[in-house]
Design an enzyme around this catalytic site. Structure first.
Site, mmCIF file in Angstrom:
data_model
loop_
_atom_site.group_PDB
_atom_site.id
_atom_site.type_symbol
_atom_site.label_atom_id
_atom_site.label_comp_id
_atom_site.label_asym_id
_atom_site.label_seq_id
_atom_site.Cartn_x
_atom_site.Cartn_y
_atom_site.Cartn_z
ATOM 1 N N HIS A 88 3.601 69.400 13.635
ATOM 2 C CA HIS A 88 2.608 70.147 14.391
ATOM 3 C C HIS A 88 1.201 69.679 14.065
ATOM 4 O O HIS A 88 0.946 69.148 12.979
ATOM 5 C CB HIS A 88 2.685 71.643 14.054
ATOM 6 C CG HIS A 88 3.889 72.321 14.618
ATOM 7 N ND1 HIS A 88 3.996 73.684 14.696
ATOM 8 C CD2 HIS A 88 5.036 71.837 15.142
ATOM 9 C CE1 HIS A 88 5.164 74.018 15.237
ATOM 10 N NE2 HIS A 88 5.812 72.900 15.501
ATOM 11 N N GLU A 161 2.173 70.227 9.083
ATOM 12 C CA GLU A 161 0.968 70.405 9.881
ATOM 13 C C GLU A 161 -0.045 69.308 9.542
ATOM 14 O O GLU A 161 -0.301 69.030 8.365
ATOM 15 C CB GLU A 161 0.333 71.764 9.592
ATOM 16 C CG GLU A 161 1.231 72.965 9.857
ATOM 17 C CD GLU A 161 1.130 73.461 11.287
ATOM 18 O OE1 GLU A 161 0.389 72.835 12.081
ATOM 19 O OE2 GLU A 161 1.765 74.482 11.600
#
Length: 212
Positions: A88, A161
């Site tokens: 992500h 992330e």
């Protein structure tokens, strides 16, 4: 990051060949094509955040999620899964970091979920921040991929992330990440996976001596 994975895994290095010999990699490049085509970066065409819908049992509602879970269940039955990881982007926090799932259900595996992120920090300390990693499961995140797949039985279930805002650590402090930086993180992930699954008992002994 996905390009970094692909370039590394399809390369001619001895490490890449060893990874291909040891593991079956399933790379899903995009779960949200109908949303992306209209400019959304996380929501589907219907405005739903697909990374909150992994508890769905209705194929027609979120077909990409349903089929991904079906593939994961089949792989768990056929050969087992060493690791699951979402990739992500993050719009608020800096650096590259991981969200994991604390193994409270299995006392013998206490802190086990933190080993791979710590090793990745050692291998890519100028980009990846172990300090930014979190392993608690919040109620609002119970429908995410990493939590649902963890509940299905995959102990090493993560979301990695990568910040839009760049780094606050090491030689890259106060700079934005480049495309090359993101690719390098993908390669570092692959190299760390090889170390993580190394069967050399000496390396295993050294593994748990790393300071947290």
């Amino acid at each position: 990051m996905m390009k970094g994975f692909m370039d590394y895994l399809t390369g001619d290095s001895e490490q890449a060949k060893e990874l291909r010999d040891k593991f079956i990699f399933k790379l899903v490049p995009m779960l949200n094509p109908d949303g992306v085509i209209v400019g959304n970066n996380r929501c589907s065409l219907t405005g739903r955040d697909l990374n909150r819908q992994y508890r769905t049992v209705i194929r027609e509602t979120y077909p990409s999620i349903w089929h991904t879970k079906l593939m994961i269940r089949r792989l768990m039955e056929e050969c087992g899964i060493v690791m699951y990881c979402d990739l992500h982007a993050h719009s608020r926090k800096h650096n590259v970091f991981i969200y994991g799932c604390e193994n409270k259900r299995y006392p013998e595996k206490r802190l086990y979920e933190q080993v791979f992120p710590l090793m990745l920090h050692k291998n890519a300390a100028d980009k990846f921040s172990f300090e930014n990693c979190k392993f608690r499961i919040q109620k609002s995140k119970e429908g995410t991929g990493r939590v649902v797949i963890w509940m299905m039985g995959v102990c090493n279930s993560y979301t990695m992330e990568a910040s839009f805002g760049g780094s606050t650590i090491g030689s890259r402090v106060d700079t934005h990440f480049s495309a090359q930086d993101y690719e390098n993180i993908g390669r570092a992930f692959c190299e760390t996976l090889l170390d993580f699954c190394d069967e050399d008992p000496c390396k295993v002994s050294c593994l748990f001596l790393l300071p947290v």
